[in-house]
Design a protein around this motif. Structure first.
Motif, short mmCIF file in Angstrom:
data_model
loop_
_atom_site.label_atom_id
_atom_site.label_comp_id
_atom_site.label_asym_id
_atom_site.label_seq_id
_atom_site.Cartn_x
_atom_site.Cartn_y
_atom_site.Cartn_z
N GLY A 21 2.43 4.06 -0.96
CA GLY A 21 2.07 4.44 0.40
C GLY A 21 0.58 4.43 0.71
N ALA A 23 -1.41 1.38 0.11
CA ALA A 23 -1.90 -0.01 0.09
C ALA A 23 -2.75 -0.32 1.32
N HIS A 24 -2.40 0.31 2.46
CA HIS A 24 -3.15 0.02 3.69
C HIS A 24 -4.58 0.52 3.62
N SER A 223 -6.73 -14.13 5.23
CA SER A 223 -6.35 -13.16 4.19
C SER A 223 -5.13 -12.36 4.62
N GLY A 225 -1.74 -9.61 2.87
CA GLY A 225 -1.29 -8.77 1.77
C GLY A 225 -0.72 -9.61 0.62
N ILE A 249 -5.40 -7.60 -0.58
CA ILE A 249 -5.31 -8.77 0.30
C ILE A 249 -6.10 -9.93 -0.31
N PHE B 31 2.25 -1.83 12.60
CA PHE B 31 1.95 -0.91 11.49
C PHE B 31 2.48 0.50 11.81
N ASP B 42 5.38 0.73 1.17
CA ASP B 42 3.98 0.38 1.37
C ASP B 42 3.85 -0.69 2.44
N ILE B 43 2.78 -0.60 3.22
CA ILE B 43 2.50 -1.62 4.23
C ILE B 43 1.05 -2.07 4.03
N THR B 44 0.83 -3.36 3.95
CA THR B 44 -0.53 -3.87 3.86
C THR B 44 -0.81 -4.73 5.08
N PRO B 45 -1.43 -4.13 6.11
CA PRO B 45 -1.76 -4.92 7.28
C PRO B 45 -3.03 -5.74 7.04
N SER B 46 -3.12 -6.88 7.65
CA SER B 46 -4.31 -7.72 7.57
C SER B 46 -4.35 -8.53 8.86
N SER B 49 -1.05 -10.35 9.93
CA SER B 49 0.21 -10.17 9.22
C SER B 49 0.32 -8.77 8.64
N LEU B 51 2.27 -7.10 5.15
CA LEU B 51 3.16 -7.16 3.99
C LEU B 51 3.88 -5.82 3.89
N GLU B 53 6.60 -3.51 1.69
CA GLU B 53 7.40 -3.33 0.48
C GLU B 53 8.39 -2.19 0.73
N ALA B 125 -9.13 -5.69 8.73
CA ALA B 125 -8.43 -5.66 7.45
C ALA B 125 -9.20 -4.76 6.50
N ILE B 126 -8.51 -4.26 5.48
CA ILE B 126 -9.17 -3.50 4.41
C ILE B 126 -8.76 -4.14 3.10
#
Lengths: 283, 202
Positions: A21, A23-24, A223, A225, A249, B31, B42-46, B49, B51, B53, B125-126
């Motif tokens: 939780g 990753a963002h 870029s 994830g 990323i 998001f 988990d959410i990976t914003p960029s 997009s 991602l 999980e 993005a991070i």
């Protein structure tokens, strides 16, 4: 007191199932590289919400109070007071015992858990050491790993049929389907029909392979994830399988994603092992 | 908008393939929608997009697709209300590369500082490391290529630019961005996608 580190070994960290939780915020998952072996380790002790040492060869520990331990994953020649002990079992240990992972027999990473887990700090909800994020450090000589004293849990072992053979040839099953159109049919055919070798440049971030070069059509991607097991193809054409401490990323082309179980098996391979890829189909 | 399966427990939601503030707002909206879907781990914003999980005992790719669609319909009018506004006090007097950046653009150092500190940026993005926020977009007059040889050590708090973006190095690290200033701001871990960021000259 608990376990006292007499020799730190090659690289020993505390791990659990990883950080969830966050990753963002740019945090990697971290966690045990071989989650299959890790889970068995906790099952043997009937632990929940615990942690384990992810051990590479050379670690030597002194026991200062009794508990039950479980050992799974690689066979790193564990000796208790000089007597070899097979992995995938639990053992009772008492004050004064010396535990030594004396030599690599098969696999790369062993898991050592104690009943109830080690009483160590957790960071953002996880015990997993993640050095690059400032969460914990590798074990050093003189470190103490505290735990609650336990006695009397019965001996348990994992059935032979569930114990992987880390010396067997490894096929990595790949889910295609989200960026594979960046590769020509010819390149994909090459990828699935070549043997690759694991290299020394392999760690908790990922495994770099060497073999046939694969060319991607585009190098300047936005870029996005990166999933666990993503197969990144950088400009040199040599695949990298991205694991627990990957960047969150990135903009390199990806052939697909190696399924989790095969990533766990990969993490038990040392340099120079042959691996092949095969497409994975659901159902 | 398209949801693609990435692995057995991960899918990627793509918006169109170009970076813009409008797309960023859609990513941000998605998001916040996803954070309310049970089973997402988990959410990976960029930039364009996300991602995602998920726990496969609660979600599948197909179920996720339905939930996202439904969630987005319910919240489509509710864009970007949760972003923070962050001010970064910035000392431009010792920016290692500010002279070469000025020279590259044929501008004065004052003009570089004015251009950089008069724009309100957004976090697109991070990544790269924890708390490293990619802030866009720079004034087109400041678009600057990365250094041809990256520095082995960029100090913590360096304010830097590269291509169409600016960023603050949250920790000392290697890096190829052009350093134009420094800040004592020490709360990079609070950056979240979509936040707005302003550099204030000190």
């Amino acid at each position: 007191m608990g376990l006292k580190v007499l020799q730190s070994g090659l690289f020993t960290t505390i791990q659990d199932e990883g950080r969830k939780g966050v990753a963002h915020l740019g945090h990697c998952n971290s966690g045990a590289l071989d989650l299959y072996a890790y889970k068995w380790c906790q099952n043997l002790l009937v632990n929940t919400q615990a942690n384990a040492l992810e051990v590479m060869v050379g670690l030597k520990l002194e026991v200062t109070k009794p508990t039950i331990i479980a050992i799974t994953g690689a066979d790193l020649g564990l000796e208790i007071n000089g007597d070899y002990k097979e992995p995938w079992q639990s053992y009772t240990i008492k004050a004064g015992d010396i535990l030594h992972f004396s030599k690599r027999i098969t696999g790369q990473r062993a898991y050592l858990a104690v009943k109830g887990g080690f009483d160590v700090p957790h960071y953002l909800g996880s015990f997993s050491t993640t050095i690059k994020e400032g969460f914990g450090d590798k074990l050093k000589r003189g470190d103490i790993l505290p735990y609650q004293e336990t006695t009397g849990t019965p001996h348990a072992r994992v059935k032979q049929e569930y114990i992987p053979n880390y010396d067997a040839p490894l096929t990595l099953h790949v889910m295609l389907g989200y960026q594979h159109n960046l590769f020509s049919e010819n390149e994909k055919e090459k990828f699935f029909n070549s043997a690759y070798e694991t290299t020394l440049q392999s760690d908790r971030m990922g495994y770099r392979l060497s073999g046939e070069e694969i060319l991607a059509k585009s190098e300047n991607l936005i870029s996005e994830g990166i999933a666990f097991g993503a197969i990144q193809i950088p400009q040199d054409g040599q695949p990298i399988i991205l694991l627990n401490e990957r960047q969150t990323i990135g903009g390199y082309s990806k052939m697909g994603t190696v399924i989790a179980e095969d990533c766990y098996a990969l993490a038990q391979r040392g340099p120079g092992c042959k691996v092949r890829f095969a497409p994975y189909t659901i159902g | 908008m398209e949801l693609k399966q990435v692995s057995l427990n991960a899918s990627m939601l793509y918006f169109e393939n170009s970076i813009s503030e409008e797309v960023l707002n859609r990513v941000l909206n998605a998001f916040h929608t996803m954070r309310n879907i049970e089973g997402i781990i988990d959410i990976t914003p960029s930039y364009t997009s996300l991602l995602v999980e998920y726990d496969t005992s609660l979600l599948t790719h197909t179920k996720l697709k339905e939930r996202i669609k439904k969630g987005l319909q319910e919240t489509s009018s509710n864009i970007t209300t949760r972003q923070k506004h962050i001010k970064i006090p910035t000392d431009y007097s010792k920016g290692e590369d500010i002279e070469s950046v000025a020279k590259y653009h044929n501008l004065s150092i004052e003009e570089i500082i004015d251009l950089h500190s008069s724009t309100t940026y957004r976090v697109y993005a991070i990544g790269f490391m924890v708390g490293f926020a990619y802030l866009g977009r720079l004034s087109p007059k400041l678009f600057t290529p990365r250094l041809s040889t990256p520095r082995a050590k960029v100090p913590k708090g360096a304010v830097a630019i590269a291509d169409h973006q600016t960023a603050i190095y949250p920790q000392q690290s290697a890096g190829g961005w052009n350093i134009i200033g420094h800040t004592d701001f020490d709360d990079s871990s609070s950056f979240s996608i979509g936040d707005s960021v302003e550099f204030v000259r000190i």
